[in-house]
Design a protein around this motif. Structure first.
Motif, PDB file in Angstrom:
ATOM      1  N   ARG A  65       2.784  -1.389  -8.870  1.00 20.03           N
ATOM      2  CA  ARG A  65       2.517  -1.366  -7.436  1.00 20.03           C
ATOM      3  C   ARG A  65       1.100  -1.864  -7.118  1.00 20.03           C
ATOM      4  N   ARG A  66       0.158  -1.604  -8.020  1.00 23.68           N
ATOM      5  CA  ARG A  66      -1.184  -2.127  -7.824  1.00 23.68           C
ATOM      6  C   ARG A  66      -1.205  -3.659  -7.879  1.00 23.68           C
ATOM      7  N   GLN A  67      -0.452  -4.227  -8.828  1.00 21.43           N
ATOM      8  CA  GLN A  67      -0.349  -5.694  -8.895  1.00 21.43           C
ATOM      9  C   GLN A  67       0.281  -6.274  -7.614  1.00 21.43           C
ATOM     10  N   SER A  68       1.278  -5.590  -7.105  1.00 14.07           N
ATOM     11  CA  SER A  68       1.903  -6.047  -5.858  1.00 14.07           C
ATOM     12  C   SER A  68       0.913  -5.969  -4.708  1.00 14.07           C
ATOM     13  N   LEU A  69       0.084  -4.900  -4.683  1.00 13.47           N
ATOM     14  CA  LEU A  69      -0.929  -4.770  -3.636  1.00 13.47           C
ATOM     15  C   LEU A  69      -1.961  -5.900  -3.731  1.00 13.47           C
ATOM     16  N   ALA A  70      -2.385  -6.238  -4.969  1.00 14.79           N
ATOM     17  CA  ALA A  70      -3.355  -7.340  -5.138  1.00 14.79           C
ATOM     18  C   ALA A  70      -2.759  -8.658  -4.671  1.00 14.79           C
ATOM     19  N   SER A  71      -1.485  -8.866  -4.975  1.00 13.81           N
ATOM     20  CA  SER A  71      -0.831 -10.106  -4.523  1.00 13.81           C
ATOM     21  C   SER A  71      -0.751 -10.152  -3.003  1.00 13.81           C
ATOM     22  N   ALA A  72      -0.470  -8.985  -2.381  1.00  9.64           N
ATOM     23  CA  ALA A  72      -0.391  -8.950  -0.918  1.00  9.64           C
ATOM     24  C   ALA A  72      -1.761  -9.232  -0.295  1.00  9.64           C
ATOM     25  N   GLU A  73      -2.821  -8.665  -0.888  1.00  9.64           N
ATOM     26  CA  GLU A  73      -4.159  -8.927  -0.363  1.00  9.64           C
ATOM     27  C   GLU A  73      -4.529 -10.395  -0.508  1.00  9.64           C
ATOM     28  N   ALA A  74      -4.180 -11.013  -1.658  1.00  8.01           N
ATOM     29  CA  ALA A  74      -4.466 -12.441  -1.848  1.00  8.01           C
ATOM     30  C   ALA A  74      -3.694 -13.294  -0.848  1.00  8.01           C
ATOM     31  N   ARG A  75      -2.449 -12.881  -0.578  1.00  3.55           N
ATOM     32  CA  ARG A  75      -1.641 -13.625   0.387  1.00  3.55           C
ATOM     33  C   ARG A  75      -2.270 -13.546   1.779  1.00  3.55           C
TER      34      ARG A  75
ATOM     35  N   ALA B 231       8.537  10.361 -19.008  1.00  2.00           N
ATOM     36  CA  ALA B 231       8.596  10.222 -17.550  1.00  2.00           C
ATOM     37  C   ALA B 231       7.206   9.923 -16.979  1.00  2.00           C
ATOM     38  N   VAL B 232       6.171  10.575 -17.524  1.00  4.45           N
ATOM     39  CA  VAL B 232       4.801  10.310 -17.055  1.00  4.45           C
ATOM     40  C   VAL B 232       4.401   8.871 -17.356  1.00  4.45           C
ATOM     41  N   ALA B 233       4.724   8.397 -18.555  1.00  3.72           N
ATOM     42  CA  ALA B 233       4.398   7.013 -18.905  1.00  3.72           C
ATOM     43  C   ALA B 233       5.106   6.028 -17.979  1.00  3.72           C
ATOM     44  N   ALA B 234       6.384   6.298 -17.662  1.00  3.73           N
ATOM     45  CA  ALA B 234       7.119   5.421 -16.751  1.00  3.73           C
ATOM     46  C   ALA B 234       6.477   5.425 -15.359  1.00  3.73           C
ATOM     47  N   ALA B 235       6.010   6.621 -14.910  1.00  6.14           N
ATOM     48  CA  ALA B 235       5.372   6.709 -13.589  1.00  6.14           C
ATOM     49  C   ALA B 235       4.071   5.914 -13.578  1.00  6.14           C
ATOM     50  N   GLU B 236       3.291   5.971 -14.663  1.00  4.72           N
ATOM     51  CA  GLU B 236       2.049   5.205 -14.720  1.00  4.72           C
ATOM     52  C   GLU B 236       2.316   3.703 -14.710  1.00  4.72           C
ATOM     53  N   ALA B 237       3.380   3.280 -15.390  1.00  3.89           N
ATOM     54  CA  ALA B 237       3.748   1.854 -15.360  1.00  3.89           C
ATOM     55  C   ALA B 237       4.134   1.422 -13.949  1.00  3.89           C
ATOM     56  N   THR B 238       4.829   2.315 -13.273  1.00  7.50           N
ATOM     57  CA  THR B 238       5.215   1.986 -11.887  1.00  7.50           C
ATOM     58  C   THR B 238       3.984   1.850 -10.996  1.00  7.50           C
ATOM     59  N   VAL B 239       3.022   2.756 -11.161  1.00  5.67           N
ATOM     60  CA  VAL B 239       1.772   2.670 -10.372  1.00  5.67           C
ATOM     61  C   VAL B 239       1.060   1.356 -10.647  1.00  5.67           C
ATOM     62  N   LEU B 240       0.994   0.943 -11.939  1.00  7.81           N
ATOM     63  CA  LEU B 240       0.328  -0.325 -12.285  1.00  7.81           C
ATOM     64  C   LEU B 240       1.039  -1.499 -11.630  1.00  7.81           C
TER      65      LEU B 240
ATOM     66  N   GLN C 103       0.837  -1.206   0.000  1.00  7.12           N
ATOM     67  CA  GLN C 103       0.000   0.000   0.000  1.00  7.12           C
ATOM     68  C   GLN C 103       0.880   1.267   0.000  1.00  7.12           C
ATOM     69  N   ASP C 104       1.968   1.249   0.795  1.00  7.13           N
ATOM     70  CA  ASP C 104       2.865   2.414   0.839  1.00  7.13           C
ATOM     71  C   ASP C 104       3.555   2.618  -0.515  1.00  7.13           C
ATOM     72  N   GLU C 105       4.008   1.532  -1.113  1.00  3.30           N
ATOM     73  CA  GLU C 105       4.672   1.645  -2.426  1.00  3.30           C
ATOM     74  C   GLU C 105       3.708   2.185  -3.466  1.00  3.30           C
ATOM     75  N   LEU C 106       2.443   1.752  -3.427  1.00  2.00           N
ATOM     76  CA  LEU C 106       1.471   2.259  -4.376  1.00  2.00           C
ATOM     77  C   LEU C 106       1.236   3.754  -4.168  1.00  2.00           C
ATOM     78  N   ALA C 107       1.191   4.168  -2.920  1.00  2.00           N
ATOM     79  CA  ALA C 107       0.980   5.592  -2.643  1.00  2.00           C
ATOM     80  C   ALA C 107       2.159   6.424  -3.148  1.00  2.00           C
ATOM     81  N   ALA C 108       3.390   5.903  -2.944  1.00  2.00           N
ATOM     82  CA  ALA C 108       4.572   6.632  -3.416  1.00  2.00           C
ATOM     83  C   ALA C 108       4.589   6.703  -4.939  1.00  2.00           C
TER      84      ALA C 108
ATOM     85  N   ARG D 212       5.289  13.845 -12.081  1.00  2.00           N
ATOM     86  CA  ARG D 212       5.659  13.736 -13.503  1.00  2.00           C
ATOM     87  C   ARG D 212       4.604  14.430 -14.370  1.00  2.00           C
ATOM     88  N   GLY D 213       3.355  14.323 -13.961  1.00  3.50           N
ATOM     89  CA  GLY D 213       2.307  14.985 -14.735  1.00  3.50           C
ATOM     90  C   GLY D 213       2.438  16.508 -14.663  1.00  3.50           C
TER      91      GLY D 213
END
Length: 485
Positions: A195-205, A184-193, A144-149, A157-158
């Protein structure tokens, strides 16, 4: 001359004989004619009168009884089984056939080693599941913290892209700067995506950790229950039967080793015919709460109990007839499940009826009534209830009248009878007349009895009578009649 004389004598005798025969024939002829001319004699005819036993019909209030046979059953019976298997370490002293136990009393203790080992193993698994849950919760927090960052960096970037485009519009910036900002904005959006996948994996775990923890807790509860079930207790106060457990023995899971009966809640099950069942129904077609009496014959000492009918069987079993009824017993002293007893069912009282022998009622529901002239008359009736060898019939207009108690083909309507009422004609036997014997007469009688061919028991009885001070006169007369004096 001699020949002539003999001839004349013969002719004379022949004439006399013929004259006598003629006279005899004339006499016989006259007697026959006189007999034939007489008027025939007539003998007075006497009517044959039959002696019959009669009973007087008196209206009474009688509670009919239905007698059947039944079996005592326990109203509360529990099969004592072991939920887990194992070796028996300890048994209660009362765990024997017929043993009396109280509620919550320990009956059997099974070796708990296997159950305790399983419980310890599951407690360790529970600790692992709890640690996994904590680790999953920490991973979820970090995701959750990584997604927020990543989202915050994307916003920066925007903003940089907006400034580059503004400078390009004013002619101060360059297109290369704008393209770099867009990358740079595109790279930031990829990073957010990501982090969202990591958050979903953490919730499933975390969900998996919660599921594992729940399963472990369930298994732990089962292990604890298995451990508790190594000790088997009595559910209620009762008596044990069919006991098959002993110290050192081994029980399999769900094995029955005893049966617990409640001797204070006994029932009797008995079967009645369909007609008897119909007599126990009320106007609504429901079974009445009829009172019953149970009797157990124990070597002449009868055990009795009373009860009330409470229910009936739901269906008729294959090959059976009638209805199976159950009654709850109030006092069960001396009775045990399995006893074969006699059940007497008390039906509601009937007014204005009489109890008469069943032989008094014909197959056409008629009785023979004795009128004032001691002749029989037919009267219609109906059988309300059969009770052993007797029947209950309504009295009605026959109150006080005598009816024939035992009908036979010899008696019928119009026949003259001589009524014999109960107790009539029974006379007490007169005591035998006693006589005193002198010594000489007594000695003669004793000598005759002892020298006779009578059986020994008869001799002994007669000698004992003759040695008494007074002897029955009929005995003396019978002995002296044999002596010929």
């Amino acid at each position: 001359m001699k020949f002539l004389r003999r001839t004349l004598v013969g002719i004379f005798l022949l004439g006399i004989t013929l004259a006598l025969l003629a006279m005899a024939g004339n006499t016989v002829r006259g007697a026959v004619q006189a007999r034939m001319n007489e008027e025939p004699r007539s003998f007075p005819q006497r009517e044959r009168v039959f002696a019959v036993n009669v009973v007087t019909l008196e209206p009474q209030t009688i509670s009919p009884e239905v007698t059947v046979f039944g079996e005592i059953e326990s109203g509360r019976t529990v099969e004592v089984r072991s939920a887990v298997g194992g070796t028996i370490l300890e048994t209660a002293p009362e765990l024997v056939e017929g043993g009396v136990v109280s509620a919550d009393q320990l009956l059997v203790k099974i070796d708990p080693a296997t159950a305790m080992t399983q419980l310890d193993r599951l407690e360790v698994d529970l600790q692992d599941a709890q640690a996994e849950l904590r680790d999953a919760e920490r991973s979820l927090t970090l995701a959750q913290d990584e997604l927020a960052a990543a989202q915050q960096q994307g916003e920066l970037r925007g903003q940089a892209l907006l400034r580059a485009q503004d400078l390009l519009d004013r002619g101060v910036g360059t297109a290369a700067a704008v393209e770099s900002a867009e990358l740079a904005v595109a790279a930031a959006e990829a990073t957010v995506l990501s982090r969202r996948q990591s958050l979903a994996s953490a919730e499933a775990r975390k969900d998996l950790a919660n599921t594992r923890l729940s399963r472990t807790q369930i298994s732990l509860a089962e292990a604890q229950r298995d451990l508790d079930e190594t000790e088997i207790y009595a559910l209620f106060d009762g008596v044990l039967a069919d006991v098959s457990a002993a110290n050192g023995g081994r029980l399999s899971p769900n094995e029955r080793f005893a049966t617990l009966l409640d001797p204070s809640e006994l029932e009797v099950a008995f079967r009645v015919s369909t007609s008897q069942y119909a007599q126990l129904l009320n106007d609504e077609g429901r079974l009445i709460d009829a009172l019953i009496e149970v009797e157990l014959d124990v070597s002449g000492l009868n055990q009795t109990a009373s009860g009330t009918i409470i229910r009936e069987s739901a269906a008729v079993a294959d090959g059976q007839t009638g209805r199976l009824l159950f009654a709850k017993l109030d006092d069960t002293t001396g009775l045990r499940p399995g006893d074969f007893v006699t059940v007497k069912i008390n039906r509601p009282e009937l007014n204005g009826v009489a109890l008469v022998p069943s032989s008094a009622v014909g197959t056409d529901n008629t009785v023979l009534v004795v009128n004032e002239e001691n002749r029989l008359e037919l009267a219609e009736t109906r059988v309300l209830h059969r009770q052993g060898d007797d029947v209950l019939i309504p009295v009605g207009a026959l109150a006080g009248r005598d009816i024939v108690a035992e009908r036979s083909p010899l008696v019928g309507a119009g026949i003259g009878v001589r009524p014999i009422r109960p107790g009539q004609g029974i006379e007490e036997p007169e005591p035998p007349q006693m006589v005193a014997l002198d010594a000489e007469r007594r000695a003669k009688l004793l000598a005759f009895v002892e020298n006779s061919r009578m059986p020994d028991p008869v001799k002994t009885r007669l000698v004992a009578q003759l040695e008494q001070d007074e002897v029955p006169s009929d005995v003396v007369e019978r002995i002296e009649g044999r002596m010929g004096s």
